[in-house]
Design an enzyme around this catalytic site. Structure first.
Site, PDB file in Angstrom:
ATOM      1  N   LYS A  92      -4.263   2.224 -13.103  1.00 27.39           N
ATOM      2  CA  LYS A  92      -3.443   3.440 -13.050  1.00 27.39           C
ATOM      3  C   LYS A  92      -3.212   4.032 -14.435  1.00 27.39           C
ATOM      4  CE  LYS A  92      -0.752   1.951  -9.011  1.00 27.39           C
ATOM      5  NZ  LYS A  92       0.623   1.667  -8.517  1.00 27.39           N
ATOM      6  N   GLY A 165       8.102   0.591  -2.161  1.00 30.24           N
ATOM      7  CA  GLY A 165       7.670  -0.734  -1.731  1.00 30.24           C
ATOM      8  C   GLY A 165       8.562  -1.333  -0.669  1.00 30.24           C
ATOM      9  N   ARG A 177      -0.136  13.197   8.648  1.00 29.92           N
ATOM     10  CA  ARG A 177      -0.123  14.170   9.742  1.00 29.92           C
ATOM     11  C   ARG A 177      -0.072  15.604   9.212  1.00 29.92           C
ATOM     12  NH1 ARG A 177      -0.054  12.830  14.878  1.00 29.92           N
ATOM     13  NH2 ARG A 177       0.556  10.743  15.569  1.00 29.92           N
ATOM     14  N   GLY A 226       3.869   1.849   2.234  1.00 36.36           N
ATOM     15  CA  GLY A 226       4.498   1.258   3.406  1.00 36.36           C
ATOM     16  C   GLY A 226       3.563   0.592   4.379  1.00 36.36           C
ATOM     17  N   GLY A 247       0.249  -2.157  -1.114  1.00 36.79           N
ATOM     18  CA  GLY A 247       1.076  -2.372  -2.285  1.00 36.79           C
ATOM     19  C   GLY A 247       1.290  -3.844  -2.574  1.00 36.79           C
TER      20      GLY A 247
END
Length: 306
Positions: A92, A165, A177, A226, A247
């Protein structure tokens, strides 16, 4: 925009263009190799080895959570993990911090995630990803944001949900969506409407038109945030994603190998309820974190029954 910003199209509609004229197409092709897989965030060599043995297609390296500003991971940790596993490695960089990206490219990462999960280095500018040979991954919460990142050179889009997290997938579902719904709206528009739509979502017209032609995002599309159970992963795949990010919370259980393995299996067999039931069996350990705040819980006790 120069010709080298054109995007590789999936399927039989088009082929990867000449690499000498369009190096971005090579980066998009490299990202396509991760389709149908799970990318696991790791903090240590041991976690990276668990992820690889459980079938992860890639690992994303991050520093353990600490107080203060979150930055790119320690290059020494990246090198150590890269030497320990044979699967691709992501690291990252902060949004807009092109020097962190230069450092990550120099240490040989396979992909760079320009991550809004870290602290933002530049509030007004994202990294010009066409200046790098390494493919970039960028986050989004709607179609306009996704296509703007593609124009900047992102070879993969990560539709982002929960950043805390907590194991709560509702924000990820909402974002996925929204992106998919906007693509469905776009598919039903005529050419005149596409011009107006591109202005509304603040995205380049040519990329919007290509998205309409393809009926999907023009680059690989993963979901993140999630996703901690096989059912969560299969839900993202059935909603139209190409893969998922996991995660570091998946390592907070007693048997992280079994959980990651179950999620990887679910990504590959997302339309088979029997296989999903098998992948979900024996994962009794709950991932730490709250599911919903009290303000999001309907007071069923006071509701009328019929």
């Amino acid at each position: 925009m120069a010709e080298d910003s054109a995007v590789t199209v999936y399927g039989s509609n088009a082929a990867i263009t000449d690499a000498k004229k369009n190096p971005f197409s090579i980066k998009v092709g490299m990202a396509q190799m991760l389709r149908g897989g799970a990318i696991v965030e790791v903090n240590t060599v041991e976690q990276a080895k668990i992820a690889e043995s459980a079938g992860a297609c890639c690992v994303i390296v991050s520093d353990p959570h600490r107080e203060g500003i979150s930055r790119m991971p320690d290059p020494a940790l990246i090198k150590e993990i890269k030497q320990s596993v044979s699967i691709p490695l992501v690291a990252k960089a902060r949004v807009g911090h092109f020097v962190e990206a230069q450092i990550l490219e120099s240490v040989g990462v396979d992909y760079i995630d320009e991550s809004e999960v870290l602290a933002i280095a530049d509030e007004d500018h994202f990294i010009n990803k066409h200046n790098f040979g390494t493919p970039f991954i960028c986050g989004c919460r709607d179609l306009g944001e996704a296509l703007r990142r593609v124009r900047e050179g992102a070879a993969m889009i990560r539709t982002q949900g929960d950043l805390k997290g907590s194991g709560n997938v509702v924000e990820t579902v909402r974002s996925v969506r929204k992106v998919m719904g906007e693509i469905r709206r776009l598919n039903n528009m005529d050419e005149d409407e596409v011009f107006t739509f591109s202005k509304q979502i603040k995205a380049p017209y040519d990329i919007v038109a290509q998205t309409k032609q393809m009926g999907r995002l023009p680059v690989v599309h993963f979901a993140a945030g999630g996703i901690v159970t096989p059912a969560d992963a299969a839900l993202m795949m059935q909603l139209g994603c190409d893969g998922v990010f996991l995660g570091p919370e998946v390592f907070s259980v007693a048997d992280p190998y079994k959980r990651v393995r179950g999620i990887v299996h679910a990504v590959r067999s997302y339309n088979d309820p029997v296989e999903l039931a098998q992948a979900s069996s024996g994962l009794e350990d709950a991932v730490a974190g709250l599911n919903l705040g009290e303000n999001r819980v309907e007071p069923f006790g006071s509701a009328s029954t019929y």
